[in-house]
Design an enzyme around this catalytic site. Structure first.
Site, short mmCIF file in Angstrom:
data_model
loop_
_atom_site.label_atom_id
_atom_site.label_comp_id
_atom_site.label_asym_id
_atom_site.label_seq_id
_atom_site.Cartn_x
_atom_site.Cartn_y
_atom_site.Cartn_z
N LYS A 43 -45.75 47.52 21.98
CA LYS A 43 -45.84 47.43 20.51
C LYS A 43 -47.29 47.22 20.08
O LYS A 43 -47.78 47.84 19.12
CB LYS A 43 -44.96 46.26 20.05
CG LYS A 43 -44.87 46.06 18.56
CD LYS A 43 -43.78 45.04 18.22
CE LYS A 43 -43.68 44.85 16.72
NZ LYS A 43 -42.56 44.01 16.32
N ASP A 93 -35.03 48.02 10.73
CA ASP A 93 -35.54 49.32 11.19
C ASP A 93 -34.81 50.46 10.50
O ASP A 93 -35.33 51.56 10.41
CB ASP A 93 -35.35 49.47 12.71
CG ASP A 93 -36.17 48.43 13.46
OD1 ASP A 93 -37.28 48.13 12.99
OD2 ASP A 93 -35.69 47.91 14.49
N ASN A 141 -30.39 40.56 8.73
CA ASN A 141 -30.45 39.95 10.06
C ASN A 141 -30.51 38.44 9.93
O ASN A 141 -30.49 37.92 8.81
CB ASN A 141 -31.66 40.50 10.83
CG ASN A 141 -32.95 40.24 10.08
OD1 ASN A 141 -33.35 39.10 9.87
ND2 ASN A 141 -33.61 41.31 9.64
N LYS A 187 -18.50 49.26 -5.81
CA LYS A 187 -18.01 48.66 -4.57
C LYS A 187 -17.06 49.64 -3.85
O LYS A 187 -16.14 50.17 -4.47
CB LYS A 187 -17.26 47.36 -4.89
CG LYS A 187 -16.83 46.62 -3.66
CD LYS A 187 -16.04 45.38 -3.99
CE LYS A 187 -15.35 44.89 -2.73
NZ LYS A 187 -14.25 44.02 -2.99
#
Ligand SMILES: Cc1cc2nc3c(=O)[nH]c(=O)nc-3n(C[C@H](O)[C@H](O)[C@H](O)COP(=O)(O)O)c2cc1C
Length: 403
Positions: A336, A277, A209, A287
């Protein structure tokens, strides 16, 4: 902070000019003291121009022991909140380690009661010489701090240990040393997580991310500065901060096991890492070729670090998390908080690409009773200080302002 920057005669002296500039730009008052050998490598004119302050010591413009109504080495020793020697030569280390004082800088080093930081740089054989190592150990035994040299290609053409540490790292060490320790946070053990996780698809491809880890690193620094014992679990490529025990973690599973190991010994945790997550169900050993790749990726859940830490939270421990939300920020954060038994969640508004990698950010703390006044917008270093101050205040601890 008032910084006295001693510059002895090493080839890395030119980097001290950059450091003087960096520190001045960050709002510190910097006065340079050149040794006689230092003045062969860099001029007082350069240093005085970069710092806006006079440059002291052996140089053609200013006699070292000039007649003066003040005793200069004592005045300067009293003036500095911190004395740093960059680049520390074998000679300067040896002199102070053995109590010698035959020029302005070495005399200041005996006269000062401020924290002293050395950043040595020299040829590898010189650095590894038992005499130099014994002097370094002796200086450490006086309570002096060291930013150890790193490995690299040296000016003499050799490759090995002895290269001056990065000036950002030296500046970070100065910040740590010059900070006001807070009795209330001294010795508290805090786990901080920072950065992205990386989940392999094959030997060259990853799922990750846009987090860099800078917010978590700044939180770790702010806690360090007030005297907490910080353990950082760090993903991504950013350099580990000075004076902080850092464990590198690549995947969510690695981050989970590092945190689980540390958590029982901690007083608290601030989890700022952006943990994946999901991860690919399988990691290809070779590969994956263009035509062979699957049409769809099969993903499986990674361990939920905060949920696990929350479940194992014992009496007196506190746990703070982050929520990067692009909609219904407060509701999601509150959910949360309750689910994971957190004491507070800092909400990052990431709508319109905000927060990740940006230098300035705003955080809204959410506690069981609801959202609190937002912190920021502030540069991340100041925001981290505000966050630590806000939490300390909620814990009923006092925080004094840093210089
Ligand atoms: C070109 C050159 C480069 C030098 N570089 C270093 C160095 O990187 N580290 C070091 O410890 N000494 C280095 N020296 C040796 C020091 O300049 C010498 O020991 C000097 O006496 C140091 O004095 P000072 O510590 O008072 O500044 C170098 C000398 C020369 C001529």
């Amino acid at each position: 902070m008032k910084i006295l920057l001693g510059i002895p005669g090493g080839i890395a002296a030119y980097k001290a000019a950059d450091l003087a500039r960096l520190l001045t730009k960050r709002g510190h008052t910097v006065r340079c003291v050149l040794t006689e050998a230092g003045s062969r490598f860099i001029t007082p004119l350069t240093l005085a121009s970069l710092t806006g302050e006079p440059c002291f010591g052996a140089n053609p413009d200013m006699n070292e022991w000039r007649p003066s109504p003040v005793i200069e080495h004592i005045e300067l020793a009293r003036w500095g909140d911190l004395v740093a020697i960059v680049p520390a030569t074998a000679d300067s280390l040896g002199k102070t380690a053995n109590g010698l004082a035959n020029d302005l800088l070495s005399t200041i080093l005996l006269a000062t009661t401020a924290p002293v930081l050395w950043a040595p740089a020299m040829n590898t054989a010189m650095w590894e010489h038992p005499a130099v190592q014994a002097n370094v150990a002796r200086l450490k035994s006086f309570g002096h701090a060291m930013v150890e040299p790193v490995e690299g290609i040296l000016a003499c053409g050799e490759e090995g240990a002895g290269k001056l540490a990065d000036i950002e790292r030296i500046a970070d060490a100065m910040r740590a040393l010059g900070s006001v320790r807070q009795p209330s946070l001294m010795g508290k053990r805090v786990l901080v997580t920072a950065g992205p996780t990386r989940e392999d698809l094959d030997p060259v491809r990853i799922l990750t991310n846009r987090s860099t880890g800078s917010m978590g690193i700044e939180i770790a620094r702010s806690l360090r500065d007030v005297g907490a014992i910080v353990h950082l679990v760090l993903g991504g490529d950013l350099a580990a901060p000075y004076g902080i025990e850092t464990l590198r973690a690549r995947t969510a599973a690695q981050m989970m096991s590092a945190c689980a190991e540390l958590w029982p010994r901690m007083d608290g945790c601030i989890a700022a890492a952006a943990v994946a997550d999901q991860r690919p169900e399988t990691i290809a050993g070779e590969k994956v070729k263009k035509g062979d790749g699957p049409e769809n990726l099969v993903l499986v859940r990674t361990p939920d670090i905060l949920l696990n830490l929350g479940a194992q939270k014992r009496e007196g421990q506190w746990l703070l998390g982050f929520a990067a939300e692009s909609e219904h920020h407060i509701d999601h954060a509150h959910g949360k908080l309750m689910k994971k038994k957190l004491d507070a969640v800092f909400v990052n508004d990431i709508s319109n690409g905000k927060a990740f990698g940006d230098q300035e950010n705003t955080l809204t703390p959410v506690v069981a009773q609801g959202p609190q006044a937002a912190l920021g917008p502030l540069p991340k270093d100041r925001l981290a200080q505000a966050l630590v101050g806000w939490w300390a205040e909620r814990l009923g601890l006092q925080i004094e302002n840093q210089k």
